[in-house]
Motif scaffolding. Structure first.
Motif, PDB file in Angstrom:
ATOM      1  N   LYS A 141       0.838  -1.206   0.000  1.00  0.00           N
ATOM      2  CA  LYS A 141       0.000   0.000   0.000  1.00  0.00           C
ATOM      3  C   LYS A 141       0.868   1.250   0.000  1.00  0.00           C
ATOM      4  N   ILE A 142       0.513   2.180  -0.862  1.00  0.00           N
ATOM      5  CA  ILE A 142       1.143   3.501  -0.850  1.00  0.00           C
ATOM      6  C   ILE A 142       0.009   4.488  -1.004  1.00  0.00           C
ATOM      7  N   MET A 143      -0.267   5.205   0.044  1.00  0.00           N
ATOM      8  CA  MET A 143      -1.407   6.127  -0.036  1.00  0.00           C
ATOM      9  C   MET A 143      -1.168   7.246   0.942  1.00  0.00           C
TER      10      MET A 143
ATOM     11  N   ALA B  92      -2.921  -3.633   4.735  1.00  0.00           N
ATOM     12  CA  ALA B  92      -3.134  -2.549   3.768  1.00  0.00           C
ATOM     13  C   ALA B  92      -4.602  -2.113   3.740  1.00  0.00           C
ATOM     14  N   GLY B  93      -5.498  -3.008   4.143  1.00  0.00           N
ATOM     15  CA  GLY B  93      -6.920  -2.709   4.134  1.00  0.00           C
ATOM     16  C   GLY B  93      -7.370  -1.750   5.226  1.00  0.00           C
ATOM     17  N   PHE B  94      -6.525  -1.525   6.223  1.00  0.00           N
ATOM     18  CA  PHE B  94      -6.904  -0.600   7.301  1.00  0.00           C
ATOM     19  C   PHE B  94      -6.788   0.847   6.825  1.00  0.00           C
ATOM     20  N   ASP B  95      -7.825   1.643   7.066  1.00  0.00           N
ATOM     21  CA  ASP B  95      -7.837   3.047   6.639  1.00  0.00           C
ATOM     22  C   ASP B  95      -6.708   3.865   7.243  1.00  0.00           C
ATOM     23  N   VAL B  97      -3.750   3.048   7.852  1.00  0.00           N
ATOM     24  CA  VAL B  97      -2.424   2.680   7.349  1.00  0.00           C
ATOM     25  C   VAL B  97      -2.188   3.397   6.021  1.00  0.00           C
ATOM     26  N   SER B  98      -1.106   4.177   5.943  1.00  0.00           N
ATOM     27  CA  SER B  98      -0.827   4.884   4.687  1.00  0.00           C
ATOM     28  C   SER B  98       0.146   4.110   3.802  1.00  0.00           C
ATOM     29  N   HIS B  99       1.115   3.428   4.408  1.00  0.00           N
ATOM     30  CA  HIS B  99       2.086   2.660   3.639  1.00  0.00           C
ATOM     31  C   HIS B  99       2.224   1.293   4.282  1.00  0.00           C
ATOM     32  N   CYS B 100       2.355   0.271   3.465  1.00  0.00           N
ATOM     33  CA  CYS B 100       2.629  -1.060   4.008  1.00  0.00           C
ATOM     34  C   CYS B 100       3.588  -1.778   3.068  1.00  0.00           C
ATOM     35  N   MET B 116       2.892   2.194   8.197  1.00  0.00           N
ATOM     36  CA  MET B 116       2.809   3.516   8.813  1.00  0.00           C
ATOM     37  C   MET B 116       1.386   3.754   9.286  1.00  0.00           C
ATOM     38  N   HIS B 118      -1.394   6.304  11.180  1.00  0.00           N
ATOM     39  CA  HIS B 118      -1.657   7.708  11.479  1.00  0.00           C
ATOM     40  C   HIS B 118      -2.872   7.842  12.386  1.00  0.00           C
TER      41      HIS B 118
END
Lengths: 152, 171
Positions: A141-143, B92-95, B97-100, B116, B118
């Motif tokens: 994931k990159i967001m 990655a599915g968790f809102d 989390v910005s980077h995994c 990461m 937040h």
């Protein structure tokens, strides 16, 4: 920040479309006018809520290489070392974290070879012995957008 | 180096796009004027790059600390090698989390999955991580909070100063 500010932030964080009048497009999304959107974006920039409105490119696809780097730096040397490391334009993020490995930064370079040259150069310049590249093996994931209009 | 896939004009377009988009009605026309090309050329080029992934997108980037996200924690997880794929997708599915990313392990630091997180506060970050831990069934993790931000900027591509600054630095 009022509700319209938040709606605009959500919309422009999601995407500013590549069209002739992008802010008119945003205005329609949040049911306001193009001048109002531009006025508020300027204000939010002035207030240091918005860092930048612009394009972000994909490092890998442009042919660049990047990695996270973890380092152990003695407290008394921290300030000097950070100053040296931050002088590199390839160092884009650099954080102090509460851990044995206390310095975490990202390094980007135009080739894999250059990346390793830079790491070697950094070790020599700073005298940091424990400095380890941690390249991503896989990206799940990159967001970087966060919802602003959370019903506050 | 060389980047033969880009013409000088294309590199100039990339240089302009990674600065601030002009805040006016027709920002792409403004960019086109600076490059002495047509607005159509700019728009077509950018759309093509977006299509093939070279350009992620145009958007606003915020100063997160000021936008209500006070705490960020780098969570690191020690996940069995054969479970990295499904667990990475799950995290990655968790809102929040910005980077995994999956990364190699370090000496004395056996973590292979980085996410990461937040939140509004340290407490919230901890709650999120505990929730993730419960969901993925992994209890070997740590949270590394940022104590100080020394630098946060965007990479500038095709800027010749990058290399020369480093050369100066090495002397």
């Amino acid at each position: 920040m009022d509700i319209l500010d938040r709606k605009i932030l959500d919309a422009i964080q999601e995407e500013v479309p590549i069209v002739s009048r992008p802010f008119d497009y945003i205005a329609r999304q949040v049911a306001t006018s193009e001048p109002e959107v531009l006025k508020r974006i300027r204000k939010l920039k002035q207030e240091k809520i918005i860092r930048r409105v612009g394009g972000s490119f994909n490092s890998d696809k442009l042919g660049y290489f990047s990695t996270l780097v973890a380092a152990r730096v003695p407290d008394e040397k921290l300030e000097k070392m950070v100053e040296k490391l931050n002088r590199y334009s390839g160092v884009t993020h650099n954080y102090l974290r509460g851990h044995y490995y206390n310095l975490w930064f990202t390094l980007t370079a135009c080739s894999k070879q250059r990346l390793h040259e830079l790491l070697e150069q950094m070790k020599q310049q700073t005298g940091i012995e424990e400095l380890f590249p941690l390249p991503a093996v896989r990206k799940f994931k990159i967001m970087v957008n966060f919802k602003m209009n959370r019903g506050k | 180096m060389g980047f033969p896939q880009f013409t000088e004009q294309e590199k100039a377009l990339i240089r302009l796009c990674q600065t601030d988009l002009p805040l006016c009605e027709n920002p792409f026309e403004k960019i086109a004027q600076q490059l002495q090309v047509s607005e159509e050329w700019v728009i077509e080029k950018l759309r093509a790059w977006k299509q093939d992934g070279k350009l992620k997108k145009f958007r606003a980037i915020l100063f997160h600390q000021k936008a209500g996200y006070q705490a960020n924690g780098m969570s690191v997880w020690n996940v069995p090698e054969d479970k990295i794929e499904p667990i990475g997708v799950e995290i990655a599915g968790f809102d929040e989390v910005s980077h995994c990313y999956q990364r190699l392990q370090l000496p004395g630091f056996n973590f292979n999955l980085y996410a990461m997180i937040h939140g509004q506060s340290k407490q919230e970050v901890e709650d999120i991580v505990r929730n993730i831990s419960k969901t993925i069934g992994v209890t070997d993790y740590q949270i590394l909070y940022s104590l100080h931000e020394y630098k946060k900027t965007s990479m500038k591509y095709f800027v010749p100063e990058i290399e020369s600054a480093e050369e100066k630095n090495s002397r």
